[in-house]
Design a protein around this motif. Structure first.
Motif, PDB file in Angstrom:
ATOM      1  N   GLY A 171       0.827  -1.201   0.000  1.00 52.34           N
ATOM      2  CA  GLY A 171       0.000   0.000   0.000  1.00 52.34           C
ATOM      3  C   GLY A 171       0.858   1.246   0.000  1.00 52.34           C
ATOM      4  O   GLY A 171       1.804   1.360   0.775  1.00 52.34           O
ATOM      5  N   GLU A 172       0.557   2.170  -0.893  1.00 58.83           N
ATOM      6  CA  GLU A 172       1.288   3.430  -0.985  1.00 58.83           C
ATOM      7  C   GLU A 172       0.311   4.557  -1.290  1.00 58.83           C
ATOM      8  O   GLU A 172      -0.726   4.334  -1.911  1.00 58.83           O
ATOM      9  N   GLY A 173       0.697   5.774  -0.872  1.00 58.43           N
ATOM     10  CA  GLY A 173      -0.089   6.933  -1.250  1.00 58.43           C
ATOM     11  C   GLY A 173       0.301   7.449  -2.622  1.00 58.43           C
ATOM     12  O   GLY A 173      -0.522   7.969  -3.363  1.00 58.43           O
ATOM     13  N   PHE A 174       1.591   7.265  -2.974  1.00 58.83           N
ATOM     14  CA  PHE A 174       2.050   7.776  -4.261  1.00 58.83           C
ATOM     15  C   PHE A 174       3.071   6.835  -4.901  1.00 58.83           C
ATOM     16  O   PHE A 174       2.741   6.093  -5.803  1.00 58.83           O
ATOM     17  N   GLY A 175       4.309   6.810  -4.439  1.00 53.52           N
ATOM     18  CA  GLY A 175       5.314   5.937  -5.027  1.00 53.52           C
ATOM     19  C   GLY A 175       6.457   6.698  -5.676  1.00 53.52           C
ATOM     20  O   GLY A 175       6.807   6.455  -6.829  1.00 53.52           O
ATOM     21  N   LEU A 176       7.058   7.616  -4.925  1.00 51.32           N
ATOM     22  CA  LEU A 176       8.131   8.453  -5.466  1.00 51.32           C
ATOM     23  C   LEU A 176       9.353   7.659  -5.943  1.00 51.32           C
ATOM     24  O   LEU A 176       9.970   8.043  -6.942  1.00 51.32           O
ATOM     25  N   PRO A 177       9.749   6.555  -5.284  1.00 52.53           N
ATOM     26  CA  PRO A 177      10.907   5.807  -5.802  1.00 52.53           C
ATOM     27  C   PRO A 177      10.742   5.352  -7.250  1.00 52.53           C
ATOM     28  O   PRO A 177      11.731   5.213  -7.974  1.00 52.53           O
ATOM     29  N   LEU A 178       9.509   5.129  -7.702  1.00 54.95           N
ATOM     30  CA  LEU A 178       9.297   4.738  -9.104  1.00 54.95           C
ATOM     31  C   LEU A 178       9.740   5.863 -10.035  1.00 54.95           C
ATOM     32  O   LEU A 178      10.373   5.625 -11.066  1.00 54.95           O
ATOM     33  N   ILE A 179       9.399   7.099  -9.656  1.00 56.54           N
ATOM     34  CA  ILE A 179       9.782   8.248 -10.481  1.00 56.54           C
ATOM     35  C   ILE A 179      11.293   8.466 -10.419  1.00 56.54           C
ATOM     36  O   ILE A 179      11.939   8.749 -11.429  1.00 56.54           O
ATOM     37  N   GLU A 180      11.872   8.318  -9.228  1.00 54.01           N
ATOM     38  CA  GLU A 180      13.321   8.473  -9.098  1.00 54.01           C
ATOM     39  C   GLU A 180      14.043   7.447  -9.956  1.00 54.01           C
ATOM     40  O   GLU A 180      15.008   7.768 -10.664  1.00 54.01           O
ATOM     41  N   ALA A 181      13.593   6.186  -9.903  1.00 49.62           N
ATOM     42  CA  ALA A 181      14.232   5.136 -10.686  1.00 49.62           C
ATOM     43  C   ALA A 181      14.109   5.415 -12.184  1.00 49.62           C
ATOM     44  O   ALA A 181      15.060   5.214 -12.949  1.00 49.62           O
ATOM     45  N   ALA A 182      12.933   5.876 -12.601  1.00 47.52           N
ATOM     46  CA  ALA A 182      12.717   6.154 -14.022  1.00 47.52           C
ATOM     47  C   ALA A 182      13.652   7.243 -14.519  1.00 47.52           C
ATOM     48  O   ALA A 182      14.093   7.229 -15.667  1.00 47.52           O
ATOM     49  N   ARG A 183      13.949   8.178 -13.660  1.00 48.07           N
ATOM     50  CA  ARG A 183      14.868   9.243 -14.077  1.00 48.07           C
ATOM     51  C   ARG A 183      16.229   8.677 -14.468  1.00 48.07           C
ATOM     52  O   ARG A 183      16.895   9.191 -15.355  1.00 48.07           O
TER      53      ARG A 183
END
Length: 331
Positions: free
Chosen positions: A162-174
């Motif tokens: 469960g997550e509210g957003f998932g910022l590590p996904l965006i960081e990894a994509a960068r």
């Protein structure tokens, strides 16, 4: 809060859906016309991607075999136990993959009996036979080192329940790092088709998904994360201001054609030249669903906004972070 606020601002559509469901399930009284708005987190990760470095023993070890990277605090919902079960099975079957966990132990101020599975996770990580070999648990990592770990890894693994957003996904994509994530609504919302997804709660389920991902990678058919969109915190604030602006009064509308002072016009023009157009998504609270993320509200004589507020792990609310309330005075 729902009884007082004109709107509740959520950090993802998934949170808005869950919040609405929770309000309905608990028969919470809502202010007439209450709106649930969606405003994604910002991510200030602009600038050039650094060159990959492998001049330290740590980075050389991570790059030496396919490394699956988990980033985040050690918490019960993050899926560490399932991940350990999966990798133990893979290692027993001769799969030469590596698990890299970057994150500090969570909930440390709480009494031991309230920390749920955290002590067991920490015990398994600390005493694991593969620690320092094919299992790396890294704490106290600075941003520059984390950047290099992203670049040295093969895949970001996010088995969070469960997550509210998932910022590590965006960081990894960068950094162009492919994604293997649990199939939950918020990850679909953030990553779309730029991630591989898995289901199931057992170690066998995740081990199977990792095998399939490795096979797809060998064939060059695994999803690529490059091009995932995100918003900066500047854009987030501009969108927030759009959401909380009170409706224009009849007097203001009647003066709409009056020339504004030169300084005000210049300021407005400057803002329009730099801002990404706000794209808030709103829906009537009577039509939608409960938040995996917490709610906070405020009431005042003018337009106000409360930032996303995280409740403690022992909060009676099922929401841990992700919603804020706004209340506006009548014009």
């Amino acid at each position: 809060m729902a009884a007082e606020a004109d709107s509740m601002i959520c950090i993802s559509q998934a949170v808005a859906d869950e919040l609405d469901g929770w309000l309905s399930e608990h028969e919470v009284v809502r202010r007439p016309g209450l709106r649930l708005e969606v405003l994604h987190h910002g991510a200030d990760i602009s600038g050039p991607v650094p060159d990959a470095e492998q001049d330290t023993d740590l980075l050389k070890q991570i790059a030496s075999r396919p490394s699956f990277l988990m980033v985040g605090t050690i918490e019960p919902r993050k899926g560490h136990l399932q991940t350990l079960d999966a990798f133990e099975k893979l290692w027993a079957d001769g799969v030469d993959a590596q698990l890299v966990i970057v994150g500090n132990e969570g909930w440390k101020p709480l009494p031991e009996n309230e920390r749920r599975t955290i002590p067991r996770i920490v015990q398994r990580l600390s005493n694991h036979a593969e620690r320092g070999k094919r299992l790396l648990w890294l704490t106290g990592i600075d941003d520059a080192t984390l950047q290099q770990i992203y670049l040295a890894s093969a895949c970001l693994l996010s088995p969070s329940e469960g997550e509210g957003f998932g910022l590590p996904l965006i960081e990894a994509a960068r950094y162009g790092l492919p994604l293997l994530v649990r199939d939950i609504p918020v990850f679909r919302e953030v990553a779309g088709e730029r991630a591989a997804y898995f289901g199931g709660m057992s170690g066998d389920d995740l081990a199977r998904a990792i095998r399939e991902w490795l096979a797809a990678r060998a064939e060059g058919t695994h999803p690529q994360s490059v091009g995932m969109p995100w918003r900066t915190w500047q854009h987030n604030v501009l969108d927030l201001l759009t959401l909380v602006q009170p409706p224009a009064s009849p007097t203001a509308l009647s003066l709409a054609g009056t020339a504004a002072p030169a300084s005000a016009t210049a300021s407005s023009t400057a803002q329009e030249s730099t801002a990404v157009p706000a794209q808030p998504r709103a829906f009537d609270a009577d039509a939608a669903a409960h938040a995996s993320a917490g709610a906070a509200g405020s009431t005042s004589a003018g337009p106000t906004a409360a930032a996303s507020a995280a409740t403690s792990p022992t909060s009676a609310s099922p929401m841990s972070a992700g919603a804020a309330g706004t209340t506006e005075a009548a014009a």
